[in-house]
Design a protein around this motif. Structure first.
Motif, mmCIF file in Angstrom:
data_model
loop_
_atom_site.group_PDB
_atom_site.id
_atom_site.type_symbol
_atom_site.label_atom_id
_atom_site.label_comp_id
_atom_site.label_asym_id
_atom_site.label_seq_id
_atom_site.Cartn_x
_atom_site.Cartn_y
_atom_site.Cartn_z
ATOM 1 N N VAL A 192 -28.342 15.564 -60.638
ATOM 2 C CA VAL A 192 -29.672 14.951 -60.715
ATOM 3 C C VAL A 192 -30.416 15.609 -61.874
ATOM 4 N N LEU A 193 -30.916 14.783 -62.783
ATOM 5 C CA LEU A 193 -31.728 15.280 -63.881
ATOM 6 C C LEU A 193 -33.174 14.890 -63.639
ATOM 7 N N PRO A 194 -34.114 15.764 -63.994
ATOM 8 C CA PRO A 194 -35.516 15.375 -63.859
ATOM 9 C C PRO A 194 -35.808 14.123 -64.675
ATOM 10 N N GLN A 195 -36.778 13.380 -64.252
ATOM 11 C CA GLN A 195 -37.132 12.146 -64.947
ATOM 12 C C GLN A 195 -37.518 12.450 -66.395
ATOM 13 N N GLY A 196 -36.987 11.655 -67.317
ATOM 14 C CA GLY A 196 -37.300 11.833 -68.729
ATOM 15 C C GLY A 196 -36.369 12.761 -69.468
ATOM 16 N N VAL A 197 -35.395 13.365 -68.774
ATOM 17 C CA VAL A 197 -34.452 14.290 -69.408
ATOM 18 C C VAL A 197 -33.095 13.598 -69.529
ATOM 19 N N LEU A 251 -31.083 23.617 -75.015
ATOM 20 C CA LEU A 251 -29.706 24.087 -74.914
ATOM 21 C C LEU A 251 -29.631 25.097 -73.774
ATOM 22 N N LEU A 252 -28.737 24.863 -72.814
ATOM 23 C CA LEU A 252 -28.541 25.788 -71.711
ATOM 24 C C LEU A 252 -27.174 26.454 -71.867
ATOM 25 N N VAL A 253 -27.183 27.786 -71.811
ATOM 26 C CA VAL A 253 -25.975 28.586 -72.011
ATOM 27 C C VAL A 253 -25.818 29.505 -70.807
ATOM 28 N N PRO A 254 -25.324 28.990 -69.683
ATOM 29 C CA PRO A 254 -25.235 29.824 -68.474
ATOM 30 C C PRO A 254 -24.148 30.880 -68.583
ATOM 31 N N ALA A 311 -30.449 23.897 -62.572
ATOM 32 C CA ALA A 311 -31.317 22.843 -62.062
ATOM 33 C C ALA A 311 -32.782 23.290 -62.065
ATOM 34 N N GLN A 312 -33.002 24.556 -61.696
ATOM 35 C CA GLN A 312 -34.372 25.057 -61.660
ATOM 36 C C GLN A 312 -34.976 25.113 -63.061
ATOM 37 N N VAL A 313 -34.177 25.569 -64.051
ATOM 38 C CA VAL A 313 -34.679 25.638 -65.428
ATOM 39 C C VAL A 313 -35.010 24.241 -65.938
ATOM 40 N N LEU A 314 -34.152 23.253 -65.630
ATOM 41 C CA LEU A 314 -34.441 21.881 -66.043
ATOM 42 C C LEU A 314 -35.754 21.393 -65.429
#
Length: 915
Positions: A32-37, A58-61, A239-242
């Motif tokens: 699930v992506l937040p709306q608009g992402v 950019l996410l680099v976990p 998910a929280q960062v998004l």
């Protein structure tokens, strides 16, 4: 001196073209992506998202370290400044930290939260970043601050006025460096039209006369979501960062303005150019600059390799033909990876007395002889191995990769980070030879005078590559495997540390823990000698240490470098009083082989005479440079003031002349004799942290050091507290635009004293961190200094610690700086600190200590140090608890008990004019 800190200005259309190619790896499924992402693409574990307003994310976990790094890069630097606007991007970098209506005191908030934060500006970008021990509250706040600063920063006249002196002070610091000024003038001569010829800090007249309305307009134009790239790396919840990014940045509207297209390129250079700089101090220095392609161009990879083939030490051609033949003290090279066609810079630092004309002729001969002396297969392979090793080491550190990606974004696309790696791997001799022949031409050089020629040779015309086309055929490698999290609490560190002692007496402590890429950091310390046996040794102990990796009975210095590159490892050696420390970076599978190599270096050094002369020349050159530098002159004077130890005592503080005499006196046989007499493993400690195979590592240590015993006794050289009379030393350093003040006081404490936590907090509030009293008064309020701070150099084995403070400033502001410093110290002693200051300091210190324990290099050094001191990390926990529990009364009492202004030693160095 020259660092690659680049980011490119890139339009949304260009990004669309890139991400629509079928060549990038498909993005990973996101439930699930937040709306608009929207998910754009994913490459080797890095996922790109795009918000509706244009923000690139950019996410680099990476869960291997309990740290998080956030880096926000704006696609604006000095390249985007117009006439009269030079330095504007850099000014904004300063003013962003002045706050918003919601966040007034940004540095104080950073300090309170224990964030290691900063910002920087270069040609193609400005970025703001912070690393911190993983903490959701800090991450959420820092993201919210970035979004707030993007649109609500004050950029106020009053802040500009106070910060102006700080920026001038930063300029003056650069003015003190002949190398920095020569660098500025070299680029100005190379680029007649493009803004790469204008240094990022800007022209003094532009900075001093900047119009606040123009600066605000520049801010509103460029500090927008569609002109920014946000990178979050390390340990975090995707998910929280998004959600947070959407919450904070999503409401910012996409601007209606259209950024102007920049199209200026310099024409092909058609003749040699020359500049001459004359200043006081230092030694001769040569730069040779050549125009090269943009970083996204296919040929840039060949320029990266050529910089190593020609400029590396000791394998590079410049080193062999200048340094080894006594025509230069040191050499270097860098290929600037920029968005537009840029520059390669080659450097030769001469020693005192070396012939400039002769050195210059040989310098240019080496650089421009590739047509007749082609690059060899061995040179190419060595350079590729070296470059790829550095790339691998940076990619294994989540804190480094979070900021390093800015460079690739600056160059046009973050995926260039991987594409350039692949291009380096694929280089052929024909590629490198062609590029060298096309670019390293007299007519493309900035150094010598112009000479007319009937058939001028010219480099290829500059061009802007089609970045999307560069990715045809690009296939990303598989993403790195996920790494399990590790609890870095002191109790868990001690519980997982395995300790043992070798037959020789060496003590070892190994902390096996998961890391990205199987990385391991290790620290090996040898202790030797005593007060009597180390007397009258001069510079011999330090020179022995510096030559340990310069050759053995079986390996040449180049073979040692090659072996380290093959093992994807790094090694540094640092001398100390009666000690030598070796710091190792390796990978799990290579650590035993690296230990074996280190054993050979320590036990069988050959001390080549030619290398001794080379290092002597470099050391003498460094001394000559320091003689005129305010910071070095002040540091030497304050160290020598009240020195009770005679010449020859290992504790004696030497003058520049004494250091020169000791360097000149070193003989090859002294190095061999000292090593034979003092070196051994009986009084040594080895600490390592990372992805360690304990059994194989233990066997490697036994094989390398188990039978190597010291032949002479070891006793720590004592350095008890001695009386030092107060003083105010004023030291002239002519023709230097920056001045330095240092203040010092000996304190009868060590780091296990009950007053240690309280005095640590007291100093933190006074002069350490972005909300300290000294910082707020001297930098923020009065704008007198670019850098002002205080610290305590804590002794670990006897009650003799050093409190010290320092500030840099323009010479004409000396009285103001001294007055402000003295008033702030007096105010702290008279009124004490507040409860708010105490709470912020305690939180910041404990957070910073947690962050420190998440660094494998710090852990390795700490393990080795604890073995020597008979400690464990439980002490670290007790200190954390003592800091957290300290009361305001205890902190104020410690400050008043130990900080005694009537015993201060002041030293001030600069070009001070008589009143």
């Amino acid at each position: 001196m020259f660092t690659k800190l680049l980011l490119a200005c890139m339009t949304a259309l260009a990004l669309t073209q890139i991400t629509q190619t079928a060549l990038a790896a498909p993005p990973p499924a996101v439930p699930v992506l937040p709306q608009g992402v929207k998910t754009v693409t994913a490459v080797e574990g890095i996922t790109e998202y795009r918000l509706g307003n244009g923000l690139q994310l950019l996410l680099v976990p990476d869960d291997s370290k309990p740290t998080t790094t956030v880096n926000l890069t704006y696609h604006v630097g000095s390249r985007h400044e117009n006439y009269g606007e030079t330095g504007m991007a850099h000014l904004l970098e300063h003013l962003i930290f002045k706050g918003t209506p919601t966040n007034h005191n940004v540095w104080a908030e950073f300090n309170k939260r224990g964030l290691r934060a900063n910002g920087s500006t270069w040609f193609d970008r400005t970025n703001y970043f912070a690393s911190f021990a993983t903490n959701d509250d800090n991450l959420k706040w820092f993201l919210s601050w970035h979004a707030d600063a993007m649109v609500h920063s004050f950029i106020a006249r009053k802040d500009l006025d106070t910060e102006m002196t700080v920026v001038r002070n930063e300029m003056e610091r650069s003015e003190n460096s002949p190398g920095r000024i020569l660098y500025q003038k070299t680029l100005a001569s190379m680029f007649h039209w493009h803004n790469y010829g204008k240094d990022t800090i800007g022209a003094r007249t532009d900075v001093e006369n900047v119009d606040i309305a123009n600066l605000q307009a520049f801010y509103r134009r460029h500090y927008q979501p569609d002109n920014a790239t946000l990178v979050v790396s390390g340990k975090f919840d995707n998910a929280q960062v998004l959600r947070w990014v959407t919450q904070f940045f999503g409401p910012i509207p996409k601007p209606k303005r259209v950024l102007p297209e920049l199209y200026t390129l310099d024409a092909v250079q058609d003749g040699e150019r020359a500049i001459t700089l004359r200043r006081v101090g230092g030694t001769p220095l040569l730069y040779a600059g050549y125009h090269i392609p943009a970083a996204s161009h296919l040929d840039f990879a060949a320029m990266e390799v050529l910089a190593l083939v020609l400029g590396d030490a000791p394998s590079g051609r410049l080193h062999k033909r200048l340094v080894e033949k006594q025509l230069a003290a040191s050499v270097g090279a860098d290929a600037f990876g920029l968005y537009d066609p840029g520059a390669a810079l080659f450097i030769a630092q001469l020693a005192p007395g070396q012939d400039v004309a002769k050195s210059s002729a040989e310098f240019l001969s080496v650089l421009e002889s590739v047509a007749t002396e082609p690059i060899t297969a061995e040179e190419l392979q060595r350079a590729q191995t070296n470059w790829l090793k550095s790339w691998e080491l940076s990619f294994t550190n989540p804190e480094t990769i979070g900021v390093a990606l800015s460079e690739s974004v600056a160059q046009g696309d973050w995926r260039l980070f991987f594409l350039t790696r692949d291009r380096i791997k694929a280089l052929t001799l024909a590629d490198v030879q062609r590029v060298a022949t096309e670019r390293l031409l007299a007519s493309n050089r900035t150094l010598a005078t112009y000479i007319p020629t009937e058939q001028p040779q010219r480099a290829p015309a500059p061009q802007q590559p089609d970045i999307a086309a560069q990715f045809k055929g690009f296939k990303p490698q598989a993403a790195a495997a996920a790494v399990a999290s590790f609890d870095t609490s002191p109790a868990n560190i001690d519980a997982n540390t395995q300790r043992f002692t070798l037959a020789s007496g060496m003590k070892a402590a190994l902390l096996p823990k998961p890391t990205r890429g199987g990385a391991v950091r290790a620290s090996l310390v040898l202790h030797f000698g005593d007060e009597k046996s180390l007397a009258n040794q001069g510079e011999v102990p330090a020179m022995v240490a510096s030559m340990l990796d310069e050759g053995t009975a079986k390996l040449t210095r180049q073979q040692i470098r090659d072996r380290l590159d093959q093992l994807q490892s790094e090694l540094s050696v640092s001398p100390g009083t009666g000690a030598v420390a070796l710091n190792i970076t390796a990978r799990r599978e290579n650590l035993p082989a690296v230990i074996a190599l280190v054993g050979e270096l320590l036990r069988e050094p050959s001390f080549p005479v030619a290398v001794l002369e080379e290092q002597r020349s470099q050391a003498l050159t460094a001394v000559e440079q320091q003689r005129k530098e305010p910071e070095a002159v002040v540091a030497n004077a304050i160290e020598r003031h009240g020195d009770p130890y005679p010449r020859g005592d290992v504790r004696h503080a030497r003058s520049f002349d004494e250091l020169v005499a000791d360097l000149k006196a070193v003989k090859p046989e002294q190095l061999r004799d000292f090593h034979r007499q003092f070196y051994g493993a009986s009084h040594a400690e080895f600490g390592a942290s990372g992805d360690i195979d304990v059994a194989t590592t233990k066997r490697a240590l036994e094989a390398a050091f188990g039978d190597w015993k010291s032949s002479v006794p070891y006793a720590r050289v004592p350095k008890p507290l001695m009386p030092v009379s107060p003083a105010r030393l004023v030291l002239p350093t002519p023709d230097k635009q920056n001045a330095t003040m240092a203040v010092q006081l000996q304190v009868p404490l060590m780091d296990t004293d009950p007053d240690y936590p309280a005095l640590t907090i007291a100093n933190h509030i006074l002069g350490s961190g972005g909300s300290s009293r000294l910082w707020k008064r001297i930098r923020e309020q009065e704008g007198l200094s670019y850098g002002v701070h205080s610290s305590v150099g804590w002794a670990q084995q006897e009650p003799n610690s050093t409190w010290q403070a320092s500030a840099i400033f323009a010479p004409q502001n000396r009285t103001k700086v001294e007055t402000a410093f003295k008033e702030e110290v007096a105010r702290a002693l008279k009124d004490g600190y507040t409860a708010t200051e105490l709470d912020e300091a305690k939180n910041g210190l404990v957070s910073a200590r947690r962050l420190s324990r998440a660094q494998d290099a710090r852990l390795a050094a700490g393990l080795a140090s604890n073995l020597h001191l008979g400690r464990d990390f439980a002490l670290s926990q007790r200190v954390d608890e003592a800091i957290a529990a300290a009361s305001l009364e205890q902190v104020n009492a410690a400050l008043r008990k130990y900080l005694q202004p009537d015993r201060f030693v002041y030293a001030l160095g600069g070009d001070f004019k008589a009143p």
